[in-house]
Enzyme design. Structure first.
Site, PDB file in Angstrom:
ATOM      1  NE  ARG A 120     -11.759  16.454  21.918  1.00 57.63           N
ATOM      2  CZ  ARG A 120     -11.595  17.418  22.812  1.00 57.63           C
ATOM      3  NH1 ARG A 120     -11.485  18.674  22.436  1.00 57.63           N
ATOM      4  NH2 ARG A 120     -11.544  17.134  24.089  1.00 57.63           N
ATOM      5  CE  LYS A 141      -8.371   1.948   4.415  1.00 60.83           C
ATOM      6  NZ  LYS A 141      -7.954   0.583   4.055  1.00 60.83           N
ATOM      7  CD  GLU A 183      -0.472  -0.588  -3.922  1.00 61.07           C
ATOM      8  OE1 GLU A 183      -1.588  -0.938  -4.328  1.00 61.07           O
ATOM      9  OE2 GLU A 183      -0.037  -0.872  -2.787  1.00 61.07           O
ATOM     10  CE  LYS A 225      -6.931   4.714  -1.884  1.00 66.11           C
ATOM     11  NZ  LYS A 225      -5.722   4.609  -1.127  1.00 66.11           N
ATOM     12  CD  GLU A 235     -11.014  -1.502   3.655  1.00 68.92           C
ATOM     13  OE1 GLU A 235     -10.198  -0.591   3.477  1.00 68.92           O
ATOM     14  OE2 GLU A 235     -10.701  -2.662   3.914  1.00 68.92           O
ATOM     15  NE  ARG A 239     -10.270   3.235   1.302  1.00 72.22           N
ATOM     16  CZ  ARG A 239      -9.888   4.398   1.777  1.00 72.22           C
ATOM     17  NH1 ARG A 239     -10.761   5.233   2.278  1.00 72.22           N
ATOM     18  NH2 ARG A 239      -8.620   4.754   1.741  1.00 72.22           N
ATOM     19  CG  ASN A 243      -7.377  -4.442   1.080  1.00 70.62           C
ATOM     20  OD1 ASN A 243      -6.413  -3.723   1.281  1.00 70.62           O
ATOM     21  ND2 ASN A 243      -8.529  -4.291   1.684  1.00 70.62           N
ATOM     22  CG  HIS A 246      -2.738  -5.054  -0.751  1.00 66.95           C
ATOM     23  ND1 HIS A 246      -2.840  -4.878  -2.104  1.00 66.95           N
ATOM     24  CD2 HIS A 246      -2.121  -3.942  -0.282  1.00 66.95           C
ATOM     25  CE1 HIS A 246      -2.330  -3.706  -2.437  1.00 66.95           C
ATOM     26  NE2 HIS A 246      -1.880  -3.119  -1.356  1.00 66.95           N
ATOM     27  CG  HIS A 250      -0.617  -6.410   3.778  1.00 62.47           C
ATOM     28  ND1 HIS A 250      -1.958  -6.094   3.758  1.00 62.47           N
ATOM     29  CD2 HIS A 250       0.039  -5.261   3.508  1.00 62.47           C
ATOM     30  CE1 HIS A 250      -2.108  -4.809   3.471  1.00 62.47           C
ATOM     31  NE2 HIS A 250      -0.911  -4.276   3.316  1.00 62.47           N
ATOM     32  CG  HIS A 263       3.054  -2.086   0.180  1.00 68.54           C
ATOM     33  ND1 HIS A 263       2.363  -2.842   1.090  1.00 68.54           N
ATOM     34  CD2 HIS A 263       2.125  -1.555  -0.650  1.00 68.54           C
ATOM     35  CE1 HIS A 263       1.070  -2.759   0.834  1.00 68.54           C
ATOM     36  NE2 HIS A 263       0.895  -1.991  -0.221  1.00 68.54           N
TER      37      HIS A 263
HETATM   38  N1  LIG Z   1      -2.929   5.441   3.586  1.00 70.30           N
HETATM   39  C1  LIG Z   1      -3.067   4.599   2.605  1.00 70.30           C
HETATM   40  O1  LIG Z   1      -4.128   4.478   1.995  1.00 70.30           O
HETATM   41  C2  LIG Z   1      -1.882   3.791   2.202  1.00 70.30           C
HETATM   42  C3  LIG Z   1      -1.916   3.035   1.025  1.00 70.30           C
HETATM   43  C4  LIG Z   1      -0.771   2.337   0.661  1.00 70.30           C
HETATM   44  C5  LIG Z   1       0.359   2.420   1.449  1.00 70.30           C
HETATM   45  N2  LIG Z   1       0.366   3.162   2.584  1.00 70.30           N
HETATM   46  C6  LIG Z   1       1.567   3.284   3.428  1.00 70.30           C
HETATM   47  O2  LIG Z   1       2.558   3.911   2.643  1.00 70.30           O
HETATM   48  C7  LIG Z   1       3.839   3.514   3.126  1.00 70.30           C
HETATM   49  C8  LIG Z   1       4.709   3.183   1.952  1.00 70.30           C
HETATM   50  O3  LIG Z   1       4.853   4.350   1.164  1.00 70.30           O
HETATM   51  P1  LIG Z   1       6.054   4.513   0.129  1.00 70.30           P
HETATM   52  O4  LIG Z   1       6.181   3.294  -0.687  1.00 70.30           O
HETATM   53  O5  LIG Z   1       5.872   5.821  -0.521  1.00 70.30           O
HETATM   54  O6  LIG Z   1       7.328   4.443   1.059  1.00 70.30           O
HETATM   55  P2  LIG Z   1       8.114   5.437   2.009  1.00 70.30           P
HETATM   56  O7  LIG Z   1       7.349   6.628   2.380  1.00 70.30           O
HETATM   57  O8  LIG Z   1       8.629   4.569   3.094  1.00 70.30           O
HETATM   58  O9  LIG Z   1       9.317   5.874   1.061  1.00 70.30           O
HETATM   59  C9  LIG Z   1      10.180   4.898   0.545  1.00 70.30           C
HETATM   60  C10 LIG Z   1      11.623   5.367   0.562  1.00 70.30           C
HETATM   61  O10 LIG Z   1      11.809   6.319  -0.470  1.00 70.30           O
HETATM   62  C11 LIG Z   1      12.410   7.499   0.047  1.00 70.30           C
HETATM   63  N3  LIG Z   1      11.895   8.587  -0.790  1.00 70.30           N
HETATM   64  C12 LIG Z   1      10.679   9.167  -0.740  1.00 70.30           C
HETATM   65  N4  LIG Z   1      10.551  10.046  -1.731  1.00 70.30           N
HETATM   66  C13 LIG Z   1      11.711  10.035  -2.411  1.00 70.30           C
HETATM   67  C14 LIG Z   1      12.180  10.730  -3.559  1.00 70.30           C
HETATM   68  N5  LIG Z   1      11.392  11.590  -4.227  1.00 70.30           N
HETATM   69  N6  LIG Z   1      13.440  10.478  -3.992  1.00 70.30           N
HETATM   70  C15 LIG Z   1      14.216   9.566  -3.358  1.00 70.30           C
HETATM   71  N7  LIG Z   1      13.821   8.871  -2.273  1.00 70.30           N
HETATM   72  C16 LIG Z   1      12.585   9.110  -1.816  1.00 70.30           C
HETATM   73  C17 LIG Z   1      12.031   7.524   1.505  1.00 70.30           C
HETATM   74  O11 LIG Z   1      12.980   8.230   2.264  1.00 70.30           O
HETATM   75  C18 LIG Z   1      12.046   6.044   1.849  1.00 70.30           C
HETATM   76  O12 LIG Z   1      13.326   5.618   2.164  1.00 70.30           O
HETATM   77  C19 LIG Z   1       3.610   2.353   4.056  1.00 70.30           C
HETATM   78  O13 LIG Z   1       3.801   2.782   5.392  1.00 70.30           O
HETATM   79  C20 LIG Z   1       2.158   1.973   3.828  1.00 70.30           C
HETATM   80  O14 LIG Z   1       1.548   1.452   4.982  1.00 70.30           O
HETATM   81  C21 LIG Z   1      -0.723   3.845   2.966  1.00 70.30           C
HETATM   82 ZN   LIG Z   2      -0.860  -1.328  -1.207  1.00 65.29          ZN
END
Ligand SMILES: NC(=O)c1ccc[n+]([C@@H]2O[C@H](COP(=O)([O-])OP(=O)(O)OC[C@H]3O[C@@H](n4cnc5c(N)ncnc54)[C@H](O)[C@@H]3O)[C@@H](O)[C@H]2O)c1
Ligand SMILES: [Zn+2]
Length: 356
Positions: A120, A141, A183, A225, A235, A239, A243, A246, A250, A263
Site C-alpha cells: 500500500r 505521476k 520538454e 514543473k 491535475e 497542471r 500538456n 502533447h 502523443h 516522446h
Molecule cells: N511521470 C511523469 O510525469 C512523466 C512525464 C513525462 C514522461 N514520462 C514517461 O517517461 C518515459 C520517457 O522517459 P525518457 O525519455 O527518460 O526515456 P527512457 O527512460 O525510456 O530512456 C530512454 C533511453 O535512454 C536510455 N538511457 C537512460 N539513461 C541513459 C544514460 N544516462 N545514458 C545512455 N542511455 C540512457 C534508456 O535505456 C532508454 O533506452 C515515458 O515512459 C513517459 O511516459 C513520465
Molecule cells: Zn511530455
C-alpha cells in the site's frame, strides 16, 4: 550543486542538481529517512551496464538489493511489475523499506508505481539519468502501460527526494537529448517568456551545451514543473497546461509505433501545431516560422510524417486521457507564458491538419 524544494499538498521534498550529487544519496538516506529497513535499487539495464560498477562504492553502505529492469519503455509492463513485486517479497522488503529508481522516465514511472503499491505504498527516491526525466522525476505521476494504452495504470506518489546527477547525461544518444530538450523548451513557452527567450538565444546545438547552461536550463525547467505541481498536484486544473504540445504529440508518437519517434520529438511537432492554432484562435503574436527553423537547427523534425493519416491522429486525440467525452481539448497560448485550454471540433482540427 543546486537545491530546489518541491512543495505539493501531500509532500515537500528536495531536488539536488549538479555533477556528482549521487554521492550524497547514501548520507541522505541514513540521515533523512530515519528507521528505514532495506533499500532496493531498480535500474535500467542499459544504465546499469554504463554506470553500476562505478556507483557501487557510493552505495555500498546501504547494502542495496538490485533489480535490473529492461531498458526504456520495455520496463513499464505488467510482467516486469509483477516480477519486481516477487523480487521485493523474496528480498523481504517491508513497509519501512525504500525504492531507488535509477534510469530515465520509464524506470522512474515503473519504480514509482511499484513504490506506490507495494504494501500500500512505501518511500522512494528518483535518480533520473535522462534530460527528459527533469520533467518526469518531479510531480509524482507514476505508471505502467496497458497494451491498450500508455500510462493507463498508475497513481500519484511523490518521491522523498530527487538526485539529478548531470554526469549521467554525457552518454545520452542525440535522439534522447532532443527528446528531453523539447520538454525544457515547453516549460519556457508555457510559463516564462524570459527563460524562453534565453533558450532561443543560447541554444544552437544540443550536442554542445556548456555545463553551466545545461544546469541552469534544467533547474529552471524543474522549477516551472514544480510551480504547476504545487498549485495542482492531481491535475484538476493548471497542471493540464503541462500538456502543451502533447495532444498531437502523443498521437504522433503512438502512430509512429512508440520508439520510431521519441516522446519529445513528437511533442516538438505538437508544439509547432499548437503555436499555429494559438495564432489563429487566440491571436498569439509569435513567429512560428522562426521557431520551426530553430527546431530544425537543433535536429528536430518539424512536420507530421507523410505516412501518418490525419484521421488516425484525430481518433488518437479523442482517446487521449485528457479528452472529455470525446471532445478534444488543446492547450494553446494567448501569450508566451500564458496558456489557456481550448475545445476544438473535429472538423476544425482536420482542416488545420490538412494545412499543416
Ligand atoms: N511521470 C511523469 O510525469 C512523466 C512525464 C513525462 C514522461 N514520462 C514517461 O517517461 C518515459 C520517457 O522517459 P525518457 O525519455 O527518460 O526515456 P527512457 O527512460 O525510456 O530512456 C530512454 C533511453 O535512454 C536510455 N538511457 C537512460 N539513461 C541513459 C544514460 N544516462 N545514458 C545512455 N542511455 C540512457 C534508456 O535505456 C532508454 O533506452 C515515458 O515512459 C513517459 O511516459 C513520465
Ligand atoms: Zn511530455
Amino acid at each position: 550543486m543546486e537545491l530546489l524544494r518541491i512543495t505539493t499538498s501531500s509532500k515537500e521534498y528536495p531536488v539536488f542538481i549538479g555533477n556528482g550529487v549521487i554521492h550524497q544519496l547514501t548520507e541522505f538516506v541514513k540521515t533523512e529517512l530515519s528507521s528505514f529497513t532495506k533499500v532496493c535499487l531498480i535500474v535500467d539495464s542499459a544504465v546499469a551496464d554504463l554506470y553500476l560498477k562505478d556507483l557501487q562504492p557510493a552505495l555500498a553502505e546501504l547494502e542495496i538489493a538490485i533489480y535490473k529492469a529492461p531498458s526504456g519503455e520495455q520496463a513499464k509492463t505488467f510482467d516486469v511489475y509483477y516480477e519486481i513485486m516477487s523480487f521485493l517479497l523474496d528480498q523481504k522488503l517491508d513497509r519501512k523499506s525504500i525504492i531507488v529508481a535509477l534510469g530515465g522516465g520509464a524506470i522512474g514511472d515503473l519504480a514509482g508505481f511499484v513504490a506506490a503499491t507495494y504494501m500500500r505504498g512505501i518511500r522512494f527516491i528518483q535518480v533520473p539519468t535522462t534530460i527528459l526525466a527533469h520533467d518526469s522525476a518531479v510531480g509524482g505521476k507514476v505508471a505502467i502501460n496497458h497494451p491498450k494504452g500508455k500510462n493507463m495504470i498508475g497513481a500519484f506518489h511523490q518521491p522523498e527526494a530527487v538526485f539529478y546527477d548531470l554526469e549521467f547525461l554525457h552518454t545520452l544518444p542525440a535522439k534522447e537529448k532532443r527528446s528531453g530538450f523539447a520538454e525544457v523548451i515547453k516549460h519556457g513557452l508555457i510559463h516564462d517568456v524570459v527563460f524562453y527567450a534565453h533558450l532561443r538565444d543560447r541554444l544552437q546545438s544540443l550536442e554542445e551545451v556548456p555545463p553551466s547552461d545545461l544546469q541552469a536550463f534544467l533547474k529552471r525547467g524543474i522549477e516551472i514543473k514544480g510551480d504547476f505541481v504545487s498549485e495542482d498536484e492531481t491535475e484538476q486544473n493548471v497542471r493540464a497546461y503541462l500538456n502543451f504540445g502533447h495532444t498531437l504529440g502523443h498521437a504522433i508518437e503512438a502512430e509512429m509505433g512508440y520508439g520510431g519517434w521519441t516522446h519529445g520529438e513528437s511533442v516538438a511537432v505538437g508544439m509547432i501545431f499548437a503555436l499555429q492554432l494559438s495564432r489563429k484562435k487566440l491571436k498569439l503574436k509569435f513567429n512560428v516560422e522562426d521557431f520551426k527553423s530553430w527546431l530544425s537547427i537543433l535536429g528536430y523534425e518539424t512536420t507530421i510524417p507523410e505516412s501518418v493519416s490525419h484521421e488516425k491522429l484525430l481518433q488518437r486525440m479523442k482517446q487521449d486521457k485528457k479528452s472529455v467525452g470525446q471532445q478534444i481539448h488543446f492547450v494553446l497560448l494567448k501569450e508566451i507564458g500564458k496558456p489557456e485550454l481550448c475545445e476544438l471540433s473535429d472538423e476544425e482540427l482536420l482542416e488545420e491538419l490538412a494545412h499543416f
